[in-house]
Scaffold this motif. Structure first.
Motif, PDB file in Angstrom:
ATOM      1  N   UNK A   1       0.824  -1.207   0.000  1.00  0.00           N
ATOM      2  CA  UNK A   1       0.000   0.000   0.000  1.00  0.00           C
ATOM      3  C   UNK A   1       0.859   1.257   0.000  1.00  0.00           C
ATOM      4  N   UNK A   2       1.959   1.249   0.731  1.00  0.00           N
ATOM      5  CA  UNK A   2       2.848   2.414   0.729  1.00  0.00           C
ATOM      6  C   UNK A   2       3.386   2.678  -0.679  1.00  0.00           C
ATOM      7  N   UNK A   3       3.775   1.622  -1.364  1.00  0.00           N
ATOM      8  CA  UNK A   3       4.338   1.760  -2.696  1.00  0.00           C
ATOM      9  C   UNK A   3       3.248   2.068  -3.731  1.00  0.00           C
ATOM     10  N   UNK A   4       2.143   1.328  -3.669  1.00  0.00           N
ATOM     11  CA  UNK A   4       1.089   1.480  -4.664  1.00  0.00           C
ATOM     12  C   UNK A   4       0.366   2.809  -4.593  1.00  0.00           C
ATOM     13  N   UNK A   5       0.198   3.355  -3.385  1.00  0.00           N
ATOM     14  CA  UNK A   5      -0.491   4.625  -3.217  1.00  0.00           C
ATOM     15  C   UNK A   5       0.486   5.783  -3.024  1.00  0.00           C
ATOM     16  N   UNK A   6       1.792   5.469  -3.004  1.00  0.00           N
ATOM     17  CA  UNK A   6       2.843   6.469  -2.811  1.00  0.00           C
ATOM     18  C   UNK A   6       2.591   7.280  -1.539  1.00  0.00           C
ATOM     19  N   UNK A   7       2.424   6.559  -0.436  1.00  0.00           N
ATOM     20  CA  UNK A   7       2.147   7.181   0.851  1.00  0.00           C
ATOM     21  C   UNK A   7       3.122   6.680   1.906  1.00  0.00           C
ATOM     22  N   UNK A   8       3.160   7.392   3.012  1.00  0.00           N
ATOM     23  CA  UNK A   8       3.909   6.947   4.184  1.00  0.00           C
ATOM     24  C   UNK A   8       2.914   6.608   5.277  1.00  0.00           C
ATOM     25  N   UNK A   9       3.030   5.418   5.844  1.00  0.00           N
ATOM     26  CA  UNK A   9       2.088   4.973   6.875  1.00  0.00           C
ATOM     27  C   UNK A   9       2.683   5.208   8.260  1.00  0.00           C
ATOM     28  N   UNK A  10       1.915   5.911   9.068  1.00  0.00           N
ATOM     29  CA  UNK A  10       2.328   6.226  10.441  1.00  0.00           C
ATOM     30  C   UNK A  10       1.470   5.420  11.414  1.00  0.00           C
ATOM     31  N   UNK A  11       2.083   4.546  12.225  1.00  0.00           N
ATOM     32  CA  UNK A  11       1.298   3.754  13.185  1.00  0.00           C
ATOM     33  C   UNK A  11       0.454   4.659  14.080  1.00  0.00           C
ATOM     34  N   UNK A  12      -0.778   4.252  14.293  1.00  0.00           N
ATOM     35  CA  UNK A  12      -1.734   5.061  15.052  1.00  0.00           C
ATOM     36  C   UNK A  12      -2.341   4.211  16.162  1.00  0.00           C
ATOM     37  N   UNK A  13      -2.149   4.667  17.384  1.00  0.00           N
ATOM     38  CA  UNK A  13      -2.762   3.992  18.532  1.00  0.00           C
ATOM     39  C   UNK A  13      -4.142   4.593  18.749  1.00  0.00           C
ATOM     40  N   UNK A  14      -5.148   3.751  18.735  1.00  0.00           N
ATOM     41  CA  UNK A  14      -6.526   4.237  18.811  1.00  0.00           C
ATOM     42  C   UNK A  14      -6.789   4.943  20.137  1.00  0.00           C
ATOM     43  N   UNK A  15      -7.283   6.185  20.075  1.00  0.00           N
ATOM     44  CA  UNK A  15      -7.622   6.899  21.316  1.00  0.00           C
ATOM     45  C   UNK A  15      -8.801   6.228  22.032  1.00  0.00           C
ATOM     46  N   UNK A  16      -8.869   6.424  23.312  1.00  0.00           N
ATOM     47  CA  UNK A  16      -9.945   5.836  24.108  1.00  0.00           C
ATOM     48  C   UNK A  16     -11.312   6.273  23.593  1.00  0.00           C
ATOM     49  N   UNK A  17     -11.437   7.539  23.227  1.00  0.00           N
ATOM     50  CA  UNK A  17     -12.732   8.044  22.760  1.00  0.00           C
ATOM     51  C   UNK A  17     -13.173   7.353  21.475  1.00  0.00           C
ATOM     52  N   UNK A  18     -12.224   7.080  20.584  1.00  0.00           N
ATOM     53  CA  UNK A  18     -12.568   6.412  19.339  1.00  0.00           C
ATOM     54  C   UNK A  18     -12.991   4.971  19.603  1.00  0.00           C
ATOM     55  N   UNK A  19     -12.273   4.292  20.484  1.00  0.00           N
ATOM     56  CA  UNK A  19     -12.632   2.915  20.839  1.00  0.00           C
ATOM     57  C   UNK A  19     -14.013   2.875  21.485  1.00  0.00           C
ATOM     58  N   UNK A  20     -14.294   3.839  22.340  1.00  0.00           N
ATOM     59  CA  UNK A  20     -15.605   3.890  22.990  1.00  0.00           C
ATOM     60  C   UNK A  20     -16.716   4.102  21.964  1.00  0.00           C
ATOM     61  N   UNK A  21     -16.432   4.942  20.962  1.00  0.00           N
ATOM     62  CA  UNK A  21     -17.415   5.160  19.891  1.00  0.00           C
ATOM     63  C   UNK A  21     -17.655   3.870  19.117  1.00  0.00           C
ATOM     64  N   UNK A  22     -16.573   3.136  18.836  1.00  0.00           N
ATOM     65  CA  UNK A  22     -16.712   1.864  18.126  1.00  0.00           C
ATOM     66  C   UNK A  22     -17.502   0.851  18.956  1.00  0.00           C
ATOM     67  N   UNK A  23     -17.253   0.828  20.249  1.00  0.00           N
ATOM     68  CA  UNK A  23     -17.975  -0.101  21.119  1.00  0.00           C
ATOM     69  C   UNK A  23     -19.469   0.215  21.160  1.00  0.00           C
ATOM     70  N   UNK A  24     -19.798   1.488  21.084  1.00  0.00           N
ATOM     71  CA  UNK A  24     -21.210   1.871  21.035  1.00  0.00           C
ATOM     72  C   UNK A  24     -21.826   1.442  19.703  1.00  0.00           C
ATOM     73  N   UNK A  25     -21.089   1.642  18.605  1.00  0.00           N
ATOM     74  CA  UNK A  25     -21.572   1.223  17.295  1.00  0.00           C
ATOM     75  C   UNK A  25     -21.676  -0.295  17.175  1.00  0.00           C
ATOM     76  N   UNK A  26     -20.843  -0.994  17.921  1.00  0.00           N
ATOM     77  CA  UNK A  26     -20.861  -2.454  17.881  1.00  0.00           C
ATOM     78  C   UNK A  26     -22.237  -3.004  18.237  1.00  0.00           C
ATOM     79  N   UNK A  27     -22.958  -2.296  19.099  1.00  0.00           N
ATOM     80  CA  UNK A  27     -24.292  -2.750  19.493  1.00  0.00           C
ATOM     81  C   UNK A  27     -25.205  -2.850  18.266  1.00  0.00           C
ATOM     82  N   UNK A  28     -25.060  -1.891  17.352  1.00  0.00           N
ATOM     83  CA  UNK A  28     -25.852  -1.926  16.115  1.00  0.00           C
ATOM     84  C   UNK A  28     -25.507  -3.158  15.297  1.00  0.00           C
TER      85      UNK A  28
END
Length: 279
Positions: free
Chosen positions: A234-261
């Motif tokens: 993906x880095x080569x094909x899209x000519x991008x640099x990928x930066x590791x991202x640790x999911x913030x607590x708020x984002x995980x909480x939002x996903x957990x709420x959506x998981x109910x759906x």
């Protein structure tokens, strides 16, 4: 200077949480909180994702899914059902207005699928893009891997990776399945057929239509090996640099709420849809 995207390696998650996290990341990118995202993930337990408009009754063998411990979840994207088992799954979340993203769905597929193509090259596999000559994808079997669609990856004419796309809030979500192995017995036990003979014919024909990574390599590779190869791809094909991202607590909480759906019968078995995704 290369564009920097976030890279999320979320490991193996439940089917419902996998779909919820994709939606949460899309929401955050739409709100301008994060740049474009490439996410890799697996499924635990195995799941069968069904297209946004796809019917469950008469197509999916729910008793078979229960016997195998396979959980059903409905995707935001269109298309047909996919068994997610021994595979690497990817999702790309990027604005429709990104300078490298074409306005048409088909051409956006081509751009994003270049990352997949380069991933296969990294593994030493000679893959290419599918250019369908007919419209058989629109009818017939409920199994996604029966036929390739535009710019999906093929190896020797056999479908090797399946993708689906939707657009919401000005953001493209494209996610897809990169099978390392395909359990054809399990796969066809998850779908309903008129009789055993039809089912057996479909299973035999499948060998000529689909292929997994470990079918074509001299020695099988692991999930982590595939992940490393496709990250470079993906880095080569899209000519991008990928930066590791640790999911913030708020984002995980939002996903957990959506998981109910994504766990609810209202979502997974609802017949009518007002939104129109693009598969």
């Amino acid at each position: 200077m290369k564009d920097t995207w976030f890279f999320v390696d979320s490991g193996h998650c439940t089917p419902a949480f996998n779909m919820a996290l994709d939606e949460a990341l899309l929401s955050w990118h739409s709100a301008g909180k994060i740049p474009p995202v490439l996410r890799f993930y697996g499924w635990e337990p195995a799941g069968i994702s069904i297209g946004f408009f796809q019917k469950v009754d008469g197509q999916i063998d729910l008793a078979g899914a229960e016997r195998y411990g396979v959980e059903l979840v409905r995707r935001q994207t269109g298309g047909k059902a996919v068994l997610h088992d021994y595979e690497l799954t990817y999702s790309v979340i990027v604005s429709e207005n990104h300078p490298d993203m074409p306005q048409t769905i088909k051409e956006a597929y081509l751009v994003l699928s270049k990352g997949l193509l380069e991933g296969y090259k990294e593994l030493g596999i000679n893959a290419g893009f599918a250019i369908p000559r007919n419209e058989r994808l629109k009818k017939g079997s409920a199994v996604c891997f029966e036929e390739p669609s535009w710019y999906e990856l093929v190896i020797d004419g056999k479908k090797a990776a399946g993708s689906a796309q939707t657009r919401k809030g000005g953001v493209i979500l494209q996610h897809g399945s990169i099978p390392l192995e395909i359990d054809k017995i399990k796969l066809f036990d998850l779908f309903l057929y008129p009789d055993k003979e039809v089912k057996e014919r479909a299973r035999k024909a499948f060998d000529k239509r689909a292929v997994a990574i470990n079918d074509v390599l001299p020695a099988p590779i692991s999930f982590d090996h595939a992940k490393a190869a496709f990250k470079k791809g993906f880095e080569r094909g899209l000519d991008i640099e990928l930066q590791p991202y640790e999911l913030p607590t708020l984002l995980v909480e939002e996903a957990l709420e959506l998981e109910k759906k994504y766990k609810s019968e209202d979502w997974n078995y609802l017949r009518e849809r007002k939104e129109v995704p693009h598969s």
